[in-house]
Scaffold this active site. Sequence first.
Site, PDB file in Angstrom:
ATOM      1  N   GLN A  78     -33.474  -2.543  59.277  1.00  0.00           N
ATOM      2  CA  GLN A  78     -32.972  -1.409  60.057  1.00  0.00           C
ATOM      3  C   GLN A  78     -31.698  -0.860  59.422  1.00  0.00           C
ATOM      4  O   GLN A  78     -30.596  -1.319  59.719  1.00  0.00           O
ATOM      5  CB  GLN A  78     -32.722  -1.809  61.508  1.00  0.00           C
ATOM      6  CG  GLN A  78     -32.420  -0.616  62.361  1.00  0.00           C
ATOM      7  CD  GLN A  78     -32.380  -0.930  63.841  1.00  0.00           C
ATOM      8  OE1 GLN A  78     -32.678  -2.029  64.266  1.00  0.00           O
ATOM      9  NE2 GLN A  78     -32.009   0.045  64.627  1.00  0.00           N
ATOM     10  N   PHE A  79     -31.874   0.139  58.570  1.00  0.00           N
ATOM     11  CA  PHE A  79     -30.727   0.729  57.871  1.00  0.00           C
ATOM     12  C   PHE A  79     -29.753   1.392  58.841  1.00  0.00           C
ATOM     13  O   PHE A  79     -28.573   1.553  58.537  1.00  0.00           O
ATOM     14  CB  PHE A  79     -31.181   1.718  56.796  1.00  0.00           C
ATOM     15  CG  PHE A  79     -31.695   3.023  57.333  1.00  0.00           C
ATOM     16  CD1 PHE A  79     -30.837   4.108  57.465  1.00  0.00           C
ATOM     17  CD2 PHE A  79     -33.024   3.167  57.698  1.00  0.00           C
ATOM     18  CE1 PHE A  79     -31.306   5.316  57.956  1.00  0.00           C
ATOM     19  CE2 PHE A  79     -33.499   4.366  58.194  1.00  0.00           C
ATOM     20  CZ  PHE A  79     -32.641   5.446  58.326  1.00  0.00           C
ATOM     21  N   THR A  80     -30.213   1.752  60.033  1.00  0.00           N
ATOM     22  CA  THR A  80     -29.344   2.448  60.982  1.00  0.00           C
ATOM     23  C   THR A  80     -28.206   1.572  61.503  1.00  0.00           C
ATOM     24  O   THR A  80     -27.288   2.081  62.151  1.00  0.00           O
ATOM     25  CB  THR A  80     -30.143   3.020  62.174  1.00  0.00           C
ATOM     26  OG1 THR A  80     -30.779   1.944  62.865  1.00  0.00           O
ATOM     27  CG2 THR A  80     -31.185   4.024  61.690  1.00  0.00           C
TER      28      THR A  80
END
Length: 149
Positions: A78-80
Amino acid sequence: MRFVIQRVSEASVVVEENTVGKIGKGFLVFIGVADEDTKEIADKMIKKLCNMRIFDDADGKTNLGLADVNGELLLISQFTLYADCKKGNRPSFTKAGKPDFAEKMYEYIISECETAVPVVEKGIFGADMKISLRNDGPFTIFLDSEEIM
């Protein structure tokens, strides 16, 4: 590197209407990678994750770890987790690791977790994933490598 760890009684991940990962009791872990992360950082984060004692013992105290409860892992990229919301209303993700590097680190984390935990499920890097979970507690921990290194 950042992990959001949720203690769950069950969790699953679906990609294109197919369940690609599913666990019972254990941890659902969202993983964010930055370009400056290393395998050494990942190793420290993995050790902290796999030894985290956040399951209740017979007295209701959080003294038990994954191994004590036969817990499972569901690992989701999850890059967010590296969203920068300082300016404006649209987050910037420039602090997130470049996709090729982040995917290699994510796969490394999965492989290392598989040596420590009998059941490790995963999402698909870069895919549009639908996550379902039953948070147990709720109990959520934010683990940032900058705070444990």
